[in-house]
Design an enzyme around this catalytic site. Structure first.
Site, PDB file in Angstrom:
ATOM      1  N   GLU A 332       0.589  -1.382  -0.432  1.00  0.00           N
ATOM      2  CA  GLU A 332       0.316  -0.130   0.074  1.00  0.00           C
ATOM      3  C   GLU A 332       0.562   1.105  -0.555  1.00  0.00           C
ATOM      4  OE1 GLU A 332      -3.893  -1.642   2.143  1.00  0.00           O
ATOM      5  OE2 GLU A 332      -2.519  -0.257   3.422  1.00  0.00           O
ATOM      6  N   CYS A 333       0.240   2.193  -1.299  1.00  0.00           N
ATOM      7  CA  CYS A 333       1.039   3.855  -0.869  1.00  0.00           C
ATOM      8  C   CYS A 333       2.458   3.505  -0.627  1.00  0.00           C
ATOM      9  CB  CYS A 333       1.029   4.421   0.284  1.00  0.00           C
ATOM     10  SG  CYS A 333       0.858   6.219  -0.197  1.00  0.00           S
TER      11      CYS A 333
END
Length: 463
Positions: A332-333
């Protein structure tokens, strides 16, 4: 159960400072304090955890159902004497301007938490009474238990503010805090500096400073009169599979100055499905922990440590080898930035793991900020096609070059209304800018662990 929600008239009024002072003051009295943060925040929760010595949890009425929020509070509060939740933005600020959806006020009413309202009084005198009166009258169903005045210049200034409020309002004053540099937390592009960035001795000094201010300026006895009205009886801790089980899987999760953004409930749900969380540092460790079945790379600040991450070539090579083995990786991210080919920060470019054919660049402003609804367009690590889950987008970077790579997400951003294809998949690697909250759809954690079990190698099973 004793409890309250600390909210503010707006963002930037100092509610985090006040919340931390309350938590520290109550802890110094020997109480067990369970902290919560309203909204999709990772930084405030780190400071709450540091002060309270108990992991902070996120409450969120947009990402999570009514019962999910109640379960989060009930389960986390087991063994605690008092719960303290910090709100987000202003008390009534949420998804839109016409309803309370997603606001701290909605959470307070849902969980029956009395509200202590923080008001920035730095440049106010009698006008502060008009502000407090407006919040008193705005929502009759909300229990406004008291007001805390922040950034008060002096005792004389406080007396003027007290006189104004008591002459026009019914809300009780629960104390005040001066503008105190000793408890100031530096900020950067995604918010406050992380709690882990402060040295251990500095952390203890900060806790002492918060507790001393609370003892001197806040009505802690009055705060302890406040009750969380949510029924707590009959709550039992969730059952967690033991790591010794034949079905247990080992999931490597980075945790250091570069990677620290995780919803604790995501990790809990993985544990409930039989995952053993194995921490490691891409910044300082020479190799991955042994016997891993999967990686879960969360967000954080890889851009601040890009040189060190890029320089740890052995770790990068191990991550590439891990991905090539077919074992699952979910990122994620910041985790996606780490898996990319390169990350550009200002005028410099740093080689990353090169698992994904993406080149990333930091930006000087937020990109695609806000709540997000995700629908899986294909079967993927987290679930079957058509599965819907909610999350949040909050980043200062963009993709500047994209090679041939599949997408598995249809993403709709709640604030802008923009829709796009996202959720990049390369082999058994799934990466996205979206921070998905697994408790928005607990089947996501179940599917992830099931996918890990399907791809385990005989060596991983016996490790």
């Amino acid at each position: 159960m004793k409890g309250l929600l600390v909210s503010g008239t707006a963002s930037g009024v100092g509610k985090t400072t006040v919340a931390l002072a309350i938590m520290a003051g109550l802890r110094r009295r020997g109480l067990v304090v369970q902290p919560f943060k309203c909204g999709p925040d990772f930084l405030d929760t780190g400071h709450h955890t540091r002060i309270c010595g108990r992991t902070a949890r996120n409450l969120d009425t947009w990402m999570l159902s009514v019962e999910a929020n109640r379960s989060v509070l009930r389960n986390a509060a087991l063994g605690a004497d008092v719960v303290v939740a910090e709100g987000m933005m202003g008390l009534f600020d949420g998804k839109n301007g016409s309803t309370e959806i997603g606001s701290s006020a909605e959470i307070a009413k849902l969980l029956r938490l009395p509200v202590a309202l923080v008001v920035d009084a730095a440049k106010s005198a009698r006008s502060v009474a008009a502000v407090v009166l407006g919040f008193e009258m705005f929502d009759e169903d909300l229990r406004l238990a008291g007001v805390i005045l922040n950034r008060v210049a002096s005792e004389r200034h406080y007396e003027m503010l007290r006189e104004a409020i008591e002459s026009s309002c019914t809300t009780k004053i629960l104390g005040w805090l001066p503008l105190e540099p000793a408890i100031a937390i530096p900020e950067r592009h995604l918010g406050l500096h992380g709690a882990a960035e402060q040295a251990a001795d500095g952390q203890e000094a900060a806790i002492d400073a918060f507790a001393a201010l609370a003892a001197k300026h806040l009505d802690l006895d009055g705060l302890l009169e406040l009750e969380c009205g949510l029924e707590m009886a009959g709550v039992e801790p969730p059952r967690v599979a033991t790591s010794a089980s034949a079905d247990a899987v080992r999931v490597g999760v980075p945790s250091d100055h570069a990677f620290s953004f995780y919803y604790e409930d995501n990790l809990d749900l993985l544990r409930e499905q039989g995952a053993k969380i194995v921490w490691f540092s891409p910044m300082t460790d020479a190799s991955l922990p042994s016997g891993l079945d999967a990686l879960y790379l969360g967000g954080g600040y890889p851009e601040l440590h890009a040189k060190q991450l890029s320089g740890n070539r052995q770790m990068l090579e191990e991550v590439r080898t891990f991905a090539a083995s077919g074992r699952p990786i979910y990122a994620e991210c910041g985790g996606m930035l780490y898996l990319s080919e390169s990350l550009s920060v200002d005028e410099d470019s740093y080689a990353m793991a090169g698992v994904l054919p993406l080149s990333m660049q930091m930006t000087d402003r937020l990109v695609q900020f806000g709540y997000v609804t995700v629908e899986f367009t294909e079967d993927c690590l987290l679930g079957r096609r058509g599965t819907v889950v909610r999350g949040h987008s909050f980043h200062h970077s963009r993709i500047v070059s994209q090679g041939d790579i599949a997408t598995n997400y249809h993403v709709q951003y709640s604030m802008s209304g923009k829709e796009e294809l996202e959720g990049f998949r390369q082999g058994n690697v799934l990466a996205s800018y979206i921070h998905v909250h697994f408790r928005a759809n607990p089947a996501v954690a179940e599917n992830f662990v099931a996918a890990i079990r399907q791809t385990r190698t005989p060596q991983a099973v016996t490790a």
